[in-house]
Design a protein around this motif. Structure first.
Motif, PDB file in Angstrom:
ATOM      1  N   ARG A 139       0.852  -1.188   0.000  1.00  0.00           N
ATOM      2  CA  ARG A 139       0.000   0.000   0.000  1.00  0.00           C
ATOM      3  C   ARG A 139       0.881   1.228   0.000  1.00  0.00           C
ATOM      4  O   ARG A 139       1.828   1.334   0.777  1.00  0.00           O
ATOM      5  N   ARG A 140       0.608   2.111  -0.942  1.00  0.00           N
ATOM      6  CA  ARG A 140       1.387   3.357  -1.008  1.00  0.00           C
ATOM      7  C   ARG A 140       0.415   4.520  -1.011  1.00  0.00           C
ATOM      8  O   ARG A 140      -0.484   4.565  -1.838  1.00  0.00           O
ATOM      9  N   ASP A 181      -3.763   0.559  -2.833  1.00  0.00           N
ATOM     10  CA  ASP A 181      -3.194  -0.783  -2.994  1.00  0.00           C
ATOM     11  C   ASP A 181      -2.339  -0.853  -4.268  1.00  0.00           C
ATOM     12  O   ASP A 181      -2.753  -0.348  -5.307  1.00  0.00           O
ATOM     13  N   GLN A 182      -1.204  -1.474  -4.151  1.00  0.00           N
ATOM     14  CA  GLN A 182      -0.334  -1.669  -5.315  1.00  0.00           C
ATOM     15  C   GLN A 182      -0.174  -3.174  -5.548  1.00  0.00           C
ATOM     16  O   GLN A 182       0.037  -3.918  -4.590  1.00  0.00           O
ATOM     17  N   GLU A 205       2.169  -5.903  -7.371  1.00  0.00           N
ATOM     18  CA  GLU A 205       3.371  -6.206  -8.135  1.00  0.00           C
ATOM     19  C   GLU A 205       3.352  -7.701  -8.409  1.00  0.00           C
ATOM     20  O   GLU A 205       3.146  -8.502  -7.506  1.00  0.00           O
ATOM     21  N   ASN A 226       2.089  -3.866 -11.697  1.00  0.00           N
ATOM     22  CA  ASN A 226       3.472  -3.661 -12.090  1.00  0.00           C
ATOM     23  C   ASN A 226       4.137  -5.033 -12.188  1.00  0.00           C
ATOM     24  O   ASN A 226       4.202  -5.765 -11.218  1.00  0.00           O
ATOM     25  N   ARG A 236       0.156  -5.349   2.920  1.00  0.00           N
ATOM     26  CA  ARG A 236      -0.634  -4.135   3.086  1.00  0.00           C
ATOM     27  C   ARG A 236      -0.835  -3.756   4.543  1.00  0.00           C
ATOM     28  O   ARG A 236      -1.052  -2.605   4.854  1.00  0.00           O
TER      29      ARG A 236
END
Lengths: 441, 144
Positions: free
Chosen positions: A367-368, A372-373, A375, A412, A435
């Protein structure tokens, strides 16, 4: 029909619907009566609904009964759901609990006989017989996989090598030296074995291996194609869970199209995972199972959280047992990313589309700034590797687009070196969720 | 007239370049020249060694993913306009240079460039016709 000898136990695979339904109803009435008398939790819940065992007059009446959940086993740990005194229980198994205590399951002598029988029928359906030398790489111990498969294979008359999981070098040595014709393992561990065997130089051509029986974790048809192609074997999917009996609940046959459920011992329903309503045959939903002959722990309408659907057409193999589709995912291994439901199997399917073979991968969630991200780390294999940066960037882009196309979220894709993603000796760890830890939310 | 070049996939993080280099050193293989291409996330290490088969084998045994490609070793006049003279031959033939890097030693008054093009055979012919020397493996290795 193939010409492989059929084990006597397998004749129950070919009952007429009338014969099967008669057996099922008799057994259902018995198991409900037994639970009502011996298991307080079941009795209390039935009473709350004004039900008693006399209300079960047809197979569809099962839908009136309350569900059982994994939490019921946990809440009554260790023996609260046992319907028999411990003097009748000859075996205990336990499933690894991810949270706190494990769940414990018990077997009477008759339960062991049923378990052995359904595993024998499972292996018979995979074309195995007394001529086979079987390397059983399912874990032995509290996990039901190893011993369940072991007893079935022995009853079939095959030669069983109880090697258990892990120790890849020894697995390969045994496979080469003992003339192994069939292996049981998790699909992810076998993928790992394929890599190791190919690295030996002689590869698969000197091996007698012809059949793999895989289970204990969800896998895909694409993974099967990959395994069959690389190892030159037939790969069969089996299904089971400790709460019901262990392996031996359902299996593929020589047709490899759906898994026959051993309906004479396990009554199946497909329900809507949200509402619990029974769904018509053919619709996808959560598999709910009732053990028809288990004595030590009868499970009534157990919510498996496994998502599948019933195949209504009869199977070309001749078995009259109905089939379910391969378990594509569990209703609870679903990950929610930015509010979108995502299953690891969807990401796997996207990667396969790009590469045509399955690279080793792992999904890392973080989490950035509150978002939520995703990869997706993908190990670069020789077949994928190009000498040009632009070609690799193109590959990353294609994978990322394929994932976005399937799940609707931008991921990503990170290309990583071979063998940098941890290989599982047991179940594949496909998702790392960071997260919660140290998020900058 | 081409040379074999090995490319190794690397993640772009500290210590990753050391792994293939150490592996080659341990096998007593000398890197004659190398070039490193990198992006934010990954890189490609390209090396030229005397015994590429052995180098490939030891790298793969060490877990590296290795790709073999054919590159040209072109002698280029080491004076202003030297490079341009090569391009003047390749470009009219629609040969695309994918990348190039310099070899560390000189051959007389000439420099040596390692060049990867999309059509190596065609490029070699065109360069040859125009009187530019291409080094084959044996000529190249006597330099190193």
């Amino acid at each position: 029909m193939n010409t492989v000898p059929i084990h006597p136990d397998s004749y129950a695979d070919f009952l007429t619907p009338d014969e099967l339904h008669r057996i099922q109803l008799f057994r259902l009435q018995t198991v409900v009566q037994n639970s009502y008398e011996k298991v307080p939790l079941t009795r209390d819940r039935m009473k709350e609904r004004g039900l008693n065992p006399d209300h079960i007059n047809s197979l569809t009446d099962v839908a009136h009964l309350p569900f059982m959940q994994k939490t019921d086993l946990r809440d009554t740990y260790p023996y609260g759901l046992f319907a028999r005194p411990m003097s009748d229980v000859v075996r205990l198994h336990a499933s690894s609990g991810t949270t706190g205590k494990p769940i414990v399951v018990g077997y009477t002598r008759d339960d062991m006989a049923v378990w052995t029988s359904v595993m024998t029928r499972t292996l018979c359906a995979a074309g195995l017989n007394q001529m086979d030398v079987i390397q059983n790489a399912f874990g032995y111990g509290l996990f039901t996989g190893g011993l369940g498969a072991h007893y079935g294979a022995e009853a079939l008359g095959s030669t069983v090598i109880p090697i258990s999981g892990g120790n890849t070098e020894r697995q390969i040595m045994v496979m080469q030296d003992f003339g192994v014709t069939a292996i049981f393992s998790t699909p992810s561990y076998f993928l790992h074995l394929i890599e190791a065997i190919e690295a030996t130089g002689t590869g698969f051509k000197d091996l007698k291996l012809k059949v793999g029986v895989f289970g204990a974790e969800p896998w895909t048809d694409a993974m099967r194609a990959h395994i069959q192609d690389r190892a030159g074997i037939k790969a069969y999917d089996i299904y089971g869970l400790s709460e019901i009996i262990g392996p031996g609940v359902a299996t593929e046959c020589c047709r490899q199209s759906g898994l026959h459920v051993f309906e004479d011992h396990f009554l199946m329903e497909i329900v809507d995972p949200e509402t619990g309503q029974v769904l018509p045959d053919g619709e996808e939903g959560e598999l709910v199972l009732t053990t028809l002959s288990k004595q030590a722990i009868p499970m009534i309408r157990y919510r498996t959280h496994d998502i599948t659907s019933i195949i209504t057409e009869p199977c070309a193999c001749g078995r009259t047992l109905r089939r379910i589709n391969r378990i594509s995912h569990r209703s609870d291994d679903m990950i929610i990313i930015r509010g979108v439901n995502v299953f690891p199997s969807q990401i796997e399917a996207a990667l396969l589309k790009v590469e045509q073979s399955l690279p080793h991968y792992q999904i890392v969630l973080s989490r950035r700034e509150g978002l939520d991200q995703i990869e997706v780390q993908v190990e670069v294999t020789e077949a994928m590797f190009r000498d040009r940066v632009s070609a690799l960037e193109q590959l990353q882009k294609k994978m990322s687009q394929a994932i976005e196309h399937v799940v609707g979220l931008r991921a990503n894709v990170r290309l990583v070196e071979l063998q940098t993603i941890a290989r599982s000796q047991g179940k594949a760890k496909r998702v790392i969720d960071k997260r919660r830890e140290g998020s900058t939310l | 007239m081409t040379l074999k070049q090995l490319s190794v996939f690397l993640e772009n993080k500290p210590g990753r370049l050391g792994h293939p280099c150490k592996t080659l050193a341990a096998a007593n293989i000398n890197i004659l020249t190398l070039c490193l291409a990198d992006t934010e996330q990954f890189g490609i290490l390209r090396v030229i060694v005397r015994n590429w088969e052995k180098a490939k084998a030891v790298l793969e045994k060490a877990g590296c993913v290795v790709n073999v490609s054919e590159v040209l070793a072109i002698e280029i006049p080491d004076h202003p306009g030297g490079m341009e003279s090569i391009l003047a031959i390749l470009e009219p033939n629609s040969i695309n240079i994918e990348y190039m890097y310099a070899f560390t030693l000189k051959r007389g008054s000439n420099a040596v460039m390692i060049v990867r093009v999309d059509k190596p055979d065609q490029a070699a012919k065109a360069l040859h016709k125009n009187g530019l020397a291409l080094l084959d493996a044996s000529a190249f290795f006597t330099l190193a």
